[in-house]
Design an enzyme around this catalytic site. Structure first.
Site, PDB file in Angstrom:
ATOM      1  N   GLN A   1      40.495  42.041  59.046  1.00 31.96           N
ATOM      2  CA  GLN A   1      40.214  43.323  58.408  1.00 31.96           C
ATOM      3  C   GLN A   1      39.252  44.183  59.218  1.00 31.96           C
ATOM      4  O   GLN A   1      38.834  45.244  58.759  1.00 31.96           O
ATOM      5  CB  GLN A   1      39.652  43.080  57.002  1.00 31.96           C
ATOM      6  CG  GLN A   1      40.657  42.424  56.071  1.00 31.96           C
ATOM      7  CD  GLN A   1      40.061  42.073  54.718  1.00 31.96           C
ATOM      8  OE1 GLN A   1      38.903  42.348  54.431  1.00 31.96           O
ATOM      9  NE2 GLN A   1      40.871  41.440  53.874  1.00 31.96           N
TER      10      GLN A   1
ATOM     11  N   TYR B   1      25.445  45.731  40.654  1.00 28.66           N
ATOM     12  CA  TYR B   1      26.817  45.904  40.161  1.00 28.66           C
ATOM     13  C   TYR B   1      27.561  44.579  39.974  1.00 28.66           C
ATOM     14  O   TYR B   1      28.766  44.582  39.756  1.00 28.66           O
ATOM     15  CB  TYR B   1      27.552  46.909  41.049  1.00 28.66           C
ATOM     16  CG  TYR B   1      26.995  48.298  40.787  1.00 28.66           C
ATOM     17  CD1 TYR B   1      27.557  49.122  39.824  1.00 28.66           C
ATOM     18  CD2 TYR B   1      25.832  48.726  41.415  1.00 28.66           C
ATOM     19  CE1 TYR B   1      27.004  50.349  39.510  1.00 28.66           C
ATOM     20  CE2 TYR B   1      25.261  49.960  41.108  1.00 28.66           C
ATOM     21  CZ  TYR B   1      25.852  50.760  40.160  1.00 28.66           C
ATOM     22  OH  TYR B   1      25.276  51.973  39.833  1.00 28.66           O
TER      23      TYR B   1
ATOM     24  N   TYR C   1      41.875  33.796  44.055  1.00 28.75           N
ATOM     25  CA  TYR C   1      43.281  33.880  44.463  1.00 28.75           C
ATOM     26  C   TYR C   1      44.042  32.618  44.072  1.00 28.75           C
ATOM     27  O   TYR C   1      45.252  32.652  43.839  1.00 28.75           O
ATOM     28  CB  TYR C   1      43.375  34.120  45.971  1.00 28.75           C
ATOM     29  CG  TYR C   1      42.813  35.462  46.387  1.00 28.75           C
ATOM     30  CD1 TYR C   1      43.410  36.649  45.972  1.00 28.75           C
ATOM     31  CD2 TYR C   1      41.681  35.545  47.184  1.00 28.75           C
ATOM     32  CE1 TYR C   1      42.900  37.881  46.335  1.00 28.75           C
ATOM     33  CE2 TYR C   1      41.162  36.782  47.568  1.00 28.75           C
ATOM     34  CZ  TYR C   1      41.773  37.940  47.136  1.00 28.75           C
ATOM     35  OH  TYR C   1      41.252  39.154  47.495  1.00 28.75           O
TER      36      TYR C   1
ATOM     37  N   HIS D   1      36.226  41.536  54.833  1.00 31.33           N
ATOM     38  CA  HIS D   1      35.266  42.223  53.960  1.00 31.33           C
ATOM     39  C   HIS D   1      34.113  42.858  54.727  1.00 31.33           C
ATOM     40  O   HIS D   1      32.952  42.481  54.580  1.00 31.33           O
ATOM     41  CB  HIS D   1      34.727  41.253  52.899  1.00 31.33           C
ATOM     42  CG  HIS D   1      35.752  40.849  51.886  1.00 31.33           C
ATOM     43  ND1 HIS D   1      35.421  40.243  50.690  1.00 31.33           N
ATOM     44  CD2 HIS D   1      37.108  40.937  51.877  1.00 31.33           C
ATOM     45  CE1 HIS D   1      36.513  39.985  49.998  1.00 31.33           C
ATOM     46  NE2 HIS D   1      37.558  40.404  50.712  1.00 31.33           N
TER      47      HIS D   1
ATOM     48  N   GLU E   1      37.384  47.593  41.074  1.00 27.68           N
ATOM     49  CA  GLU E   1      36.433  48.355  40.277  1.00 27.68           C
ATOM     50  C   GLU E   1      36.240  49.786  40.763  1.00 27.68           C
ATOM     51  O   GLU E   1      36.294  50.063  41.959  1.00 27.68           O
ATOM     52  CB  GLU E   1      35.058  47.671  40.302  1.00 27.68           C
ATOM     53  CG  GLU E   1      35.015  46.336  39.612  1.00 27.68           C
ATOM     54  CD  GLU E   1      33.615  45.735  39.593  1.00 27.68           C
ATOM     55  OE1 GLU E   1      33.478  44.613  39.060  1.00 27.68           O
ATOM     56  OE2 GLU E   1      32.658  46.381  40.088  1.00 27.68           O
TER      57      GLU E   1
END
Length: 410
Positions: free
Chosen positions: A123, A293, A304, A187, A283
């Site tokens: 990513q 949060y 997963y 991430h 979210e």
């Protein structure tokens, strides 16, 4: 390749929503009925219940405006971030480590050189981008990228000057690194904004693995955070954890999983974000300084594998509830509020690029609650990575498959 798709939303199967803070800002042209059937019809991954009415699966709405979605080019290579230049052209990052300038009719520049090497595995890559508010004077560009170090990889922020001939970045300098580095290619977060004081807002991820996941809750780590720094990469004076022992002074909020969307509301000035959940639990949050949060302590998603995340808690004192969540996921990436008067019923709506969902979501928000949701370009089969509002009042979106779209009224 260039193609046009004419979409007339009245009576169409597409669903849209708009994002506004006051009932008076809602256009009478939108059919806003939160009691209508939700646009999402698939089964949720979990049996978790929302904390309040309207927190998920809000009623579908439809826009009355006829619009055109046009593919300007399909020749980008894994574009990730897009933003406008002062003259209305667009500057776009490509995941492997290049930038391109695009005209609003789809003509692409040659790759811009002079950019530090990125680690584009997984990513990672060249991620979010913004130009200096004083770009016309200083030609400065700021971007986020995944940087490889001896201890692993991390989310980094760099800046440099776009040359007069627009062929290279001059004096590229890394101004911030989200530590600690970790040997993962997942991430990174990666979005970047300028706030009203011309300071930088940056998002990071918690790097995905269970060993780093708890760092989203730790104030001595940059992982899983929203960060506020100056143009030189220093903590902004007055940040919420300034002077707190053991806390990084650049932190603005914490308890995030992987934030790939950041935007300021054009009327209220509030900072909003979207972040990936695991299996379910994507979210939408309204960010307030110093707030927690919740990730990974509270979540509306599951692993997963199908197992519970942690203690399977959705609500806890001292942790913020998402304004809205999706289950199943939409994989929300870049976001933008629409501020133009060109399409009045879109005014102050929030548009969200969806990856796994392969559409652009449009949300209506009133009094900080979502009251309607629609889907845009759902027939295109594209992973929408980022979306921005152009200087001309159109939306411009890039997809993982290499397309640049212009979305505007017919």
């Amino acid at each position: 390749m260039t193609k046009s798709i004419l979409l007339i939303l009245t009576g169409a199967a597409f669903a849209f929503a708009s994002c506004q803070d006051k009932p008076s800002e809602t256009s009478s042209a939108s059919q806003n009925d939160s009691t209508a059937a939700p646009v999402e019809t698939q089964k949720a991954n979990s049996d978790y219940k929302p904390a309040f009415a309207g927190q998920t699966r809000i009623g579908a709405v439809k826009s009355a405006t006829a619009y055109e979605g046009k593919v300007l080019t399909s020749d980008l290579k894994n574009p990730w971030g897009i933003t406008s230049l002062p003259d209305g052209r667009l500057i776009i990052t490509e995941k492997a480590g290049t930038m391109r300038i695009a005209t609003t009719d789809g003509k692409l520049s040659a790759p811009i050189t002079g950019i530090p090497t990125v680690n584009s595995d997984g990513q990672g890559g060249l991620l979010g981008i913004r130009v200096d508010p004083d770009f016309e004077k200083n030609r400065m560009v700021y971007w986020v990228f995944s940087q490889a170090l001896s201890g692993g990889n991390l989310t980094a922020v760099a800046k440099g000057k776009l040359s007069a001939d627009e062929k290279k970045i001059e004096g590229a300098t890394v101004i911030y690194q989200a530590t600690p580095a970790y040997a993962s290619n997942l991430h990174y977060g990666g979005r970047i904004l300028f706030d009203k004081n011309n300071d930088l807002i940056i998002s990071t991820g918690e790097r995905s693995d269970t060993v780093t996941r708890p760092q989203a809750q730790q104030l001595n780590s940059s992982l899983g955070k929203v960060i506020r720094i100056t143009k030189d990469g220093k903590p902004v004076a007055g940040n919420p954890f300034e002077g707190k022992a053991g806390a990084k002074p650049e932190l603005y909020s914490y308890g995030h999983r992987n934030v790939q969307g950041l935007a300021f509301h054009p009327v209220t000035g509030d900072l909003w974000e979207v972040e990936f959940g695991p299996r379910g639990g994507d979210e939408l949050n309204r960010i307030e300084p110093g707030k927690n949060y919740g990730w990974p302590t509270i979540t509306y998603g599951i692993e997963y594998s199908g197992k519970k995340v942690g203690d399977s808690i959705q609500v806890k004192d001292g942790m913020e509830q998402p304004v809205y969540y999706w289950d199943p996921v939409v994989s929300p990436s870049g976001i933008t509020f629409y501020s133009s008067d060109s399409i009045p019923e879109w005014k102050n709506n929030l548009f969200i690029g969806g990856l796994s969902s392969m559409h652009i979501a449009r949300l209506i928000i009133e009094n900080n609650k979502v009251v309607g949701e629609e889907r845009l370009l759902a027939s295109e089969g594209q992973r929408f990575r980022d979306v921005t509002e152009g200087k001309d009042g159109a939306l411009y979106a890039v997809t993982d498959q290499g397309r640049l779209y212009r979305v505007y009224k017919k």
